[in-house]
Design an enzyme around this catalytic site. Sequence first.
Site, PDB file in Angstrom:
ATOM      1  N   THR A 227      18.634   1.683  -6.634  1.00 37.42           N
ATOM      2  CA  THR A 227      19.166   2.647  -7.598  1.00 37.42           C
ATOM      3  C   THR A 227      18.093   3.673  -7.966  1.00 37.42           C
ATOM      4  O   THR A 227      18.420   4.747  -8.456  1.00 37.42           O
ATOM      5  CB  THR A 227      19.614   1.924  -8.887  1.00 37.42           C
ATOM      6  OG1 THR A 227      18.618   0.956  -9.226  1.00 37.42           O
ATOM      7  CG2 THR A 227      20.945   1.228  -8.693  1.00 37.42           C
TER       8      THR A 227
ATOM      9  N   GLY B 239       4.061  -8.288   2.621  1.00 42.93           N
ATOM     10  CA  GLY B 239       5.270  -8.410   3.438  1.00 42.93           C
ATOM     11  C   GLY B 239       6.356  -9.241   2.771  1.00 42.93           C
ATOM     12  O   GLY B 239       7.293  -9.692   3.420  1.00 42.93           O
TER      13      GLY B 239
ATOM     14  N   GLU C 245       3.537   7.572  -0.690  1.00 34.77           N
ATOM     15  CA  GLU C 245       4.466   6.874   0.223  1.00 34.77           C
ATOM     16  C   GLU C 245       5.371   7.867   0.931  1.00 34.77           C
ATOM     17  O   GLU C 245       5.584   7.793   2.133  1.00 34.77           O
ATOM     18  CB  GLU C 245       5.369   5.913  -0.558  1.00 34.77           C
ATOM     19  CG  GLU C 245       4.698   4.694  -1.094  1.00 34.77           C
ATOM     20  CD  GLU C 245       4.666   3.527  -0.096  1.00 34.77           C
ATOM     21  OE1 GLU C 245       5.188   3.652   1.024  1.00 34.77           O
ATOM     22  OE2 GLU C 245       4.086   2.499  -0.476  1.00 34.77           O
TER      23      GLU C 245
ATOM     24  N   ASP D  95       8.519   0.842  -7.961  1.00 34.48           N
ATOM     25  CA  ASP D  95       7.390  -0.057  -7.748  1.00 34.48           C
ATOM     26  C   ASP D  95       6.114   0.489  -8.379  1.00 34.48           C
ATOM     27  O   ASP D  95       5.345  -0.238  -9.020  1.00 34.48           O
ATOM     28  CB  ASP D  95       7.152  -0.268  -6.242  1.00 34.48           C
ATOM     29  CG  ASP D  95       8.405  -0.765  -5.532  1.00 34.48           C
ATOM     30  OD1 ASP D  95       9.356  -1.158  -6.223  1.00 34.48           O
ATOM     31  OD2 ASP D  95       8.414  -0.749  -4.294  1.00 34.48           O
TER      32      ASP D  95
HETATM   33  C1  GLA Z   1      11.462  -0.756  -2.287  1.00 33.77           C
HETATM   34  C2  GLA Z   1      11.154   0.673  -2.749  1.00 33.77           C
HETATM   35  C3  GLA Z   1      11.686   0.929  -4.160  1.00 33.77           C
HETATM   36  C4  GLA Z   1      13.145   0.519  -4.306  1.00 33.77           C
HETATM   37  C5  GLA Z   1      13.355  -0.888  -3.735  1.00 33.77           C
HETATM   38  C6  GLA Z   1      14.804  -1.277  -3.709  1.00 33.77           C
HETATM   39  O1  GLA Z   1      10.736  -1.667  -3.046  1.00 33.77           O
HETATM   40  O2  GLA Z   1       9.765   0.909  -2.709  1.00 33.77           O
HETATM   41  O3  GLA Z   1      11.497   2.295  -4.481  1.00 33.77           O
HETATM   42  O4  GLA Z   1      13.990   1.452  -3.727  1.00 33.77           O
HETATM   43  O5  GLA Z   1      12.854  -1.003  -2.409  1.00 33.77           O
HETATM   44  O6  GLA Z   1      15.308  -1.363  -4.985  1.00 33.77           O
END
Ligand code: GLA
Length: 394
Positions: free
Chosen positions: A47, A134, A172, A184
């Site tokens: 989301t 991972g 990223e 994250d």
């Molecule tokens: C990865 C991405 C996040 C998010 C999640 C799924 O962790 O880095 O930005 O999109 O997947 O919720």
Amino acid sequence: MRVRFSISKEHKMNLRTLAEKFKDIYLIEPQGMSSAPGRVNIIGEFTDYNDGFVLPCALEFRTVVLFRAREDTKVNVHSLDYPTEKDSFTVGEKIISGPSQWGNYIRAIVFVLIRAGYSLRGVDLLIDSNVPQGAGLSSSAALEVAVCGAFNQIADLGLTAQRIAVYGQEAENDFMDCQCGIMDQLISAKGDEGKALLIDCQSLETESISIPEDLILVIINSNYPRKLVDSEYNQRRLDCEQAAAKLGVATLRNASMDKLVSIESKLTVNEFKRAMHVISENNRVIKATEALQRNDIDSLRELMSASHQSLKDDFEVTVPETDGLVEICQGVLGDKGAVRMTGGGFGGAIVCLCRSEDVLKVKSAVDDNYEKQFNLKADVYVCKAGEGLKVISL
Ligand code: GLA
């Protein structure tokens, strides 16, 4: 017991020995330490890049970066996780990818900071991390945030935690070619001990939500080898953007289920299913936040199960291994816990919320069934919500 189990993984070295190691490598003491955590997402998957809501918490697993500014423009990096590899590059030159994959995350941060107009000097860095790699627990975000925190301190950039997270995401998106959202990096930068963070990914406003003391977070890493994750991930994001365009909204945050259903025939099957997931998941995050505040495990179970099902059927990012782990854990917990896959999918980990007296049952159920069914060993981590980025002078 075959299940590998740890309350918290130890760092390979304590701070004193890590500082000695730094001195052995660079012949000078480190001037500071920046450290940032991995994360687990309670609910709100995929989301974030749709401007929606997420509810992650920081972990106690952290990436630690010892640093000292240099007089020249060289960046030197060593990592205890890759003792035979090191990286070295110059901040004055065009930043391009190097031979070391983990080293590229440091290059990526330097790339975005220079692009943003900051003038940086060289630095010596030593990295140690106990964030499982991972496993979908954001070891790369922890590295980006910790490294950005180090540069912030060295060059006195005055960056807020939110800015550090945005630069981590840009690193990223624009250097590592992963079109991830902000979740994250933002939780790694702003996490609050004992709390989850409700993040509005449109405004980047955050609200700390206490995790009830009797609720334990159990994370189980499937150890399924994640493959083609970035290309599948980026494709899901494209599906969502195309669905939003057909719905006439900037992002799926602003789309309604009624409108989606009314124009179903104009969308491809995948666009429709991805949008179904995102719109329903946003709704679940808000309800789950309220349920967490009430310590209402029944509602959390319903919402987390629905989230998992939607990720399996509509977003199509689970694998039999993570589906199997969810089934094993939900089966043994019954009405005493809430379970779902967590993170970027295609393998990785699942998360259970349960009471402390049920943790051993979860571990034994995984031990008795997972390897038998999938020929893989799982790692079980019993966790508490940790704190976000921390930078100190030594
Ligand atoms: C990865 C991405 C996040 C998010 C999640 C799924 O962790 O880095 O930005 O999109 O997947 O919720």
